[in-house]
Every structure is written in structure tokens, then in C-alpha cells.
Design a protein around this motif. Structure first.
Motif, PDB file in Angstrom:
ATOM      1  N   MET A   1      36.839  -1.276  45.814  1.00 13.63           N
ATOM      2  CA  MET A   1      37.120   0.122  45.115  1.00 13.63           C
ATOM      3  C   MET A   1      38.448   0.642  44.920  1.00 13.63           C
ATOM      4  N   TYR A   2      38.956   0.954  43.709  1.00 14.92           N
ATOM      5  CA  TYR A   2      40.297   1.420  43.629  1.00 14.92           C
ATOM      6  C   TYR A   2      40.337   2.713  44.347  1.00 14.92           C
ATOM      7  N   ARG A   3      41.395   2.902  45.149  1.00 13.45           N
ATOM      8  CA  ARG A   3      41.544   4.359  45.795  1.00 13.45           C
ATOM      9  C   ARG A   3      43.237   4.905  45.555  1.00 13.45           C
ATOM     10  N   PRO A   4      43.321   5.750  44.991  1.00 13.19           N
ATOM     11  CA  PRO A   4      44.528   6.350  44.426  1.00 13.19           C
ATOM     12  C   PRO A   4      45.434   6.402  45.571  1.00 13.19           C
ATOM     13  N   LEU A   5      46.602   6.135  45.544  1.00 12.07           N
ATOM     14  CA  LEU A   5      47.682   6.183  46.653  1.00 12.07           C
ATOM     15  C   LEU A   5      47.908   7.629  47.133  1.00 12.07           C
ATOM     16  N   ALA A   6      47.766   8.518  46.328  1.00 16.55           N
ATOM     17  CA  ALA A   6      47.964  10.095  46.896  1.00 16.55           C
ATOM     18  C   ALA A   6      46.674  10.275  47.493  1.00 16.55           C
ATOM     19  N   ASP A   7      45.659   9.603  47.682  1.00 21.01           N
ATOM     20  CA  ASP A   7      44.332  10.129  48.371  1.00 21.01           C
ATOM     21  C   ASP A   7      44.639   9.162  49.693  1.00 21.01           C
ATOM     22  N   GLU A   8      45.062   7.974  49.688  1.00 24.29           N
ATOM     23  CA  GLU A   8      44.987   7.020  50.914  1.00 24.29           C
ATOM     24  C   GLU A   8      46.243   7.791  51.849  1.00 24.29           C
ATOM     25  N   ILE A   9      47.277   8.406  51.134  1.00 18.84           N
ATOM     26  CA  ILE A   9      48.315   8.855  52.040  1.00 18.84           C
ATOM     27  C   ILE A   9      48.173  10.135  52.595  1.00 18.84           C
ATOM     28  N   ARG A  10      46.950  10.797  52.111  1.00 17.71           N
ATOM     29  CA  ARG A  10      46.802  12.173  52.466  1.00 17.71           C
ATOM     30  C   ARG A  10      47.146  12.421  54.064  1.00 17.71           C
ATOM     31  N   PRO A  11      47.725  13.225  54.576  1.00 21.52           N
ATOM     32  CA  PRO A  11      47.618  13.349  56.040  1.00 21.52           C
ATOM     33  C   PRO A  11      46.414  13.736  56.788  1.00 21.52           C
ATOM     34  N   THR A  12      46.103  13.394  57.953  1.00 18.90           N
ATOM     35  CA  THR A  12      44.839  13.474  58.834  1.00 18.90           C
ATOM     36  C   THR A  12      45.126  14.566  59.982  1.00 18.90           C
ATOM     37  N   SER A  13      46.493  14.867  60.060  1.00 21.42           N
ATOM     38  CA  SER A  13      46.987  15.729  61.042  1.00 21.42           C
ATOM     39  C   SER A  13      48.108  16.746  60.499  1.00 21.42           C
ATOM     40  N   LEU A  14      47.940  17.735  61.333  1.00 20.63           N
ATOM     41  CA  LEU A  14      49.128  18.745  60.679  1.00 20.63           C
ATOM     42  C   LEU A  14      50.696  18.225  61.010  1.00 20.63           C
ATOM     43  N   ASP A  15      50.639  17.595  62.087  1.00 17.97           N
ATOM     44  CA  ASP A  15      51.977  16.795  62.343  1.00 17.97           C
ATOM     45  C   ASP A  15      52.634  15.896  61.113  1.00 17.97           C
ATOM     46  N   GLU A  16      51.377  15.430  60.365  1.00 14.07           N
ATOM     47  CA  GLU A  16      51.723  14.575  59.169  1.00 14.07           C
ATOM     48  C   GLU A  16      52.064  15.520  57.927  1.00 14.07           C
ATOM     49  N   VAL A  17      51.806  16.817  57.985  1.00 11.50           N
ATOM     50  CA  VAL A  17      52.084  17.447  56.842  1.00 11.50           C
ATOM     51  C   VAL A  17      53.271  17.728  56.384  1.00 11.50           C
ATOM     52  N   VAL A  18      53.886  17.436  55.388  1.00 14.14           N
ATOM     53  CA  VAL A  18      55.398  17.907  55.061  1.00 14.14           C
ATOM     54  C   VAL A  18      55.466  19.276  54.546  1.00 14.14           C
ATOM     55  N   GLY A  19      56.751  19.950  54.925  1.00 11.44           N
ATOM     56  CA  GLY A  19      56.897  21.257  54.474  1.00 11.44           C
ATOM     57  C   GLY A  19      56.037  22.386  55.146  1.00 11.44           C
ATOM     58  N   GLN A  20      56.136  23.513  54.660  1.00 11.16           N
ATOM     59  CA  GLN A  20      55.181  24.617  55.218  1.00 11.16           C
ATOM     60  C   GLN A  20      55.324  25.030  56.421  1.00 11.16           C
ATOM     61  N   GLU A  21      56.692  24.839  56.849  1.00 13.83           N
ATOM     62  CA  GLU A  21      56.946  25.141  58.269  1.00 13.83           C
ATOM     63  C   GLU A  21      56.940  26.767  58.531  1.00 13.83           C
ATOM     64  N   HIS A  22      56.944  27.455  57.649  1.00 12.66           N
ATOM     65  CA  HIS A  22      56.824  28.773  57.871  1.00 12.66           C
ATOM     66  C   HIS A  22      55.239  29.176  58.282  1.00 12.66           C
ATOM     67  N   ILE A  23      54.400  28.349  58.077  1.00 18.01           N
ATOM     68  CA  ILE A  23      52.943  28.640  58.476  1.00 18.01           C
ATOM     69  C   ILE A  23      52.577  27.633  59.446  1.00 18.01           C
ATOM     70  N   LEU A  24      53.105  26.406  59.330  1.00 18.29           N
ATOM     71  CA  LEU A  24      52.311  25.177  60.097  1.00 18.29           C
ATOM     72  C   LEU A  24      53.464  24.490  61.074  1.00 18.29           C
ATOM     73  N   GLY A  25      54.666  25.129  61.029  1.00 19.86           N
ATOM     74  CA  GLY A  25      55.570  24.978  62.128  1.00 19.86           C
ATOM     75  C   GLY A  25      55.153  25.067  63.518  1.00 19.86           C
ATOM     76  N   LYS A  26      55.875  24.996  64.385  1.00 21.21           N
ATOM     77  CA  LYS A  26      55.479  24.757  65.795  1.00 21.21           C
ATOM     78  C   LYS A  26      55.061  26.090  66.252  1.00 21.21           C
ATOM     79  N   ASN A  27      55.517  27.407  65.877  1.00 20.42           N
ATOM     80  CA  ASN A  27      54.759  28.592  66.024  1.00 20.42           C
ATOM     81  C   ASN A  27      54.454  29.468  64.927  1.00 20.42           C
TER      82      ASN A  27
END
Length: 424
Positions: A1-27
Motif C-alpha cells: 500500500m502506498y504511503r506518502p513520504l511525508a507520513d513515513e518521514i514523520r518524527p517519532t521523538s522530540l529529538d527528530e523534530v526540526v525547528g521550534q527550539e523556543h518550546i522544544l529546545g533543551k530547556n
């Protein structure tokens, strides 16, 4: 079954999320809340493709609660009732985590139906919206939620996601990709901060690019053709429209012609001709005003020409108007004056028009009363001291001369006239 790349690449941990350092950064506050394991009701506010759904999915995985997803554009009250029916059953021993996408499309009654269960903790709500939640979300929901703003991603933040998408597509196709110089960087910058757009662009490029037995060749020219206008974030009914219009006026008010042209270009590229025409006329009166009174006439001529020409030619007279206003001297004295006068009226500070200024008419006895009106043109300098305001506010002052050449010249003129030829 076809799976869109955007869904396959979706991060599964906060460390994989790009950007949003102001709320998801180290602190970052949101990261600390998620790591604590105690998940409050939250509203994620920000543009498409900035990570709202991804973070909600990660929270659901960490919470161990039954996850329900609804999109308010298609869901209704019946969907909410179905979720409520599962509460206090073996299916939801720890309660429900409800991810409600595009909450702004739920009406007040639909949002209210969640209140009881949010209040008692049986439903933990994570809602997302691309619109300002303080305008679109019911106050009772807002008061029980914490709002986190997700910002549009920079090209630098998107680039790692683009490169990861390329690697995944290479694995799918079983062939290496040969990217012309600048392809990945162009995709990252042309997506307008939307990771989903960037990843979709990679997938489309792979499906449409030239193939050999050894590689898939991806050309910069194709990447540019695919991403035309994709960096545009604009909705004539949404927050972005008002943000750009506001930025245009504030740039002109701040005398920055380059910024004014930038925001004007964003409106015109989106095909919006009416909004800048109206706003430029407002700016001419509100921000330039009496410092350069001819600005209104010049801008009106530019606007008339733009409306007659239509796009793309309309960009030329509108650009002239924007640059003229940005580089013109500024005065909001007249705007402040009329606002102050109207404020007095709203507060009931008024009174009868002085008899001298009234239209000549007969009194109740049928006899005309003398007005004692002094006709200024009969006096030197075409001015004579006379009370014009009602007695109740005869000392009110609304207008203060601006500190520009035009208004100061007028002030000097009237100071000489009203002081009998002596400067004030």
C-alpha cells in the motif's frame, strides 16, 4: 500500500523534530512538560507544516492513553459523542487523549460539549489551529488550556528534513540520487517554512526526474519549476492577510521603503490588488497626513491607475505610492485630533452650538435674534477672535501642530496673525 513520504518521514521523538527550539529546545517549556509525563490540555497554534500534528503524535505515544484524532473540518457532534461513550470502559482505562485538528471549525456548541470531560480529566485535549486561538477558540476552552505557538520554520531548519527525505527516497527506489548543486537548499527555502511541502517536493522530483541504470538525476531547474509560488503563506480571510497588511503600514510608518516594497510584493504575488490599494490610501491620510497633504491626491491617482491597469502592470503605480509614502515626512496630528474630538463626543462632552454660529432662523416668538457673528474675511488677516466651541468645552484642544516643515509653517503663520503680527 502506498504511503506518502511525508507520513513515513514523520518524527517519532522530540529529538527528530526540526525547528521550534523556543518550546522544544533543551530547556523548552513544552519539552519539559512532555518529559514530565503530566500532559495538560493544550492548543497548538501555528502555520501548516510546522510540526503541530507530529508533536501531538509523540505526546500520545509517551502518554500511554487511548488516542483519538478528529479533524474539525469533517467531524461533528456525533464523533464527539462516540468518544464520550468510550469513557469509563475497558477501552480507555486511563482516559482519552483527543487530538482535534483545525479546532477553529468547531462552533461554540461543539466546543462546549467537551468542557465537562476536560474539566474532570477524562479527556485531555490537544487542539491545533492555523488561526489565532484567541479569536477562534471558545473562552472556556482557552481558560482550561495552555497555548503554544509553533513558528514557520527557517530554510536552515528545514534542510535536514529535505536531506532525510532524499535518503529515504533513495532507499525506496534502490538508486542513488544525483542532485545538482543548490537543489536541496532551494527546496528548503522555497517551501515557506512548511516541512510537508518540502518533503512532498522531494517525492515529486524523484517520480519525475530522469533515470539511468545508475542514478536518478534531479535538476535545479525542475526543483524551481515545482516550487513556484509554494513559499507563499497567504489567506485573504486568515491571520496572514492581516499580518501582511499590518506589516505594510508599519513599514511605511517607519519610513522603510524596502520593507514596504517587500510586503506590497507579497500581497501582489498572491493576486490581492484591492487590499494594498485601500491600505495605501489609509496610510496617506493617517501616517503622512498634513506633513505632506498632497500625498492623498498622489496616492489616489496611483490607486486609480492600478485598478484600471490590473495586474501585473498595477504593481508599478502601487510601488511608486509605497515608496513615496515611506520616504515622505510623517504626521499623525490630524488623526490624533479627530480621535480626541470623537472621544469627547462619546463621553457626552458637548453642548449647544454657540448662537453666533447657528444658521439664521426665527425664534419661538417669531422675531429674529441678533447673532453677533463676526465675518473673518472682514478683518485683517482674515481672522478675528471669536468663540467657536460650545461653552461647556470652550477650552478643549484637540489639534497639536506636527513637528514637520508644512505644519510648522502653518503654525508660524497663524501665530503671527493671532498675536497681531508678533511671534508667539
Amino acid at each position: 500500500m502506498y504511503r506518502p513520504l511525508a507520513d513515513e518521514i514523520r518524527p517519532t521523538s522530540l529529538d527528530e523534530v526540526v525547528g521550534q527550539e523556543h518550546i522544544l529546545g533543551k530547556n523548552g517549556l513544552l519539552r519539559r512538560i512532555i518529559d514530565s509525563g503530566t500532559i495538560p490540555n493544550m492548543i497548538f497554534y501555528g502555520p501548516s507544516g510546522s510540526g503541530k500534528t507530529t508533536v501531538a503524535n509523540i505526546i500520545a505515544l509517551k502518554s500511554g492513553r487511548a488516542l483519538h484524532k478528529l479533524n474539525a473540518t469533517t467531524a461533528g457532534t456525533a464523533d464527539i459523542k462516540n468518544i464520550i461513550a468510550e469513557l469509563d470502559t475497558l477501552m480507555t482505562p486511563n482516559g482519552v487523549l483527543l487530538y482535534l485538528d483545525e479546532i477553529q471549525y468547531f462552533n461554540k456548541k461543539q466546543q462546549q460539549s467537551l468542557l465537562e470531560f476536560i474539566e474532570n480529566g477524562k479527556i485531555t485535549l490537544i487542539a491545533s489551529t492555523t488561526e489565532n486561538p484567541y479569536f477562534y477558540v471558545y473562552n472556556a476552552i482557552l481558560s482550561r488550556s495552555t497555548v503554544f505557538e509553533f513558528k514557520a520554520l527557517t530554510a536552515r531548519s528545514v534542510l535536514p528534513a529535505v536531506l532525510r527525505a532524499v535518503r529515504l527516497m533513495e532507499e525506496r527506489e534502490g538508486l542513488p540520487a544525483e542532485l545538482e548543486e543548490g537543489v536541496a537548499e532551494h527546496i528548503a527555502s522555497a517551501c515557506g517554512g512548511d516541512v510537508r511541502k518540502a518533503v512532498n517536493s522531494v517525492e515529486l522530483l524523484f517520480s519525475s526526474s530522469e533515470r539511468t541504470a545508475d542514478a536518478i538525476r534531479i535538476r535545479l531547474e525542475d526543483a524551481k519549476a515545482l516550487s513556484q509560488r509554494s513559499a507563499m503563506r497567504y489567506d485573504r480571510e486568515g491571520d496572514s492577510h492581516y499580518d501582511i497588511i499590518s506589516a505594510l503600514q508599519k513599514s511605511i510608518r517607519g519610513s522603510d521603503p524596502d520593507a514596504a516594497l517587500h510586503y506590497l510584493a507579497r500581497l501582489l504575488e498572491a493576486g490581492d490588488l484591492i487590499s494594498p490599494c485601500r491600505r495605501l490610501l489609509v496610510i496617506a491620510a493617517e501616517d503622512i497626513g498634513l506633513a505632506y497633504p498632497q500625498a492623498v491626491a498622489v496616492v489616489k491617482a496611483c490607486v486609480d491607475a492600478a485598478l484600471q491597469l490590473g495586474l501585473p502592470e498595477a504593481r508599478i503605480p502601487l510601488a511608486e505610492a509605497a515608496v513615496l509614502l515611506a520616504t515622505a515626512p510623517k504626521s499623525n496630528a490630524a488623526c490624533l485630533a479627530i480621535d480626541a474630538a470623537m472621544e469627547d463626543i462619546r463621553k457626552g462632552r458637548s453642548g449647544d452650538v454657540p448662537r453666533e454660529l447657528q444658521n439664521v432662523h426665527a425664534d419661538s416668538a417669531g422675531q429674529e435674534r441678533g447673532q453677533n457673528y463676526k465675518y473673518p474675511h472682514d478683518y485683517p488677516g482674515h481672522w478675528v477672535k471669536q468663540q467657536y466651541l460650545p461653552n461647556e468645552i470652550k477650552n478643549a484642544r484637540y489639534y497639536e501642530y506636527g513637528d514637520n516643515k508644512t505644519e510648522q509653517a502653518a503654525k508660524k503663520y497663524w501665530d503671527l496673525i493671532k498675536n497681531g503680527g508678533q511671534e508667539a
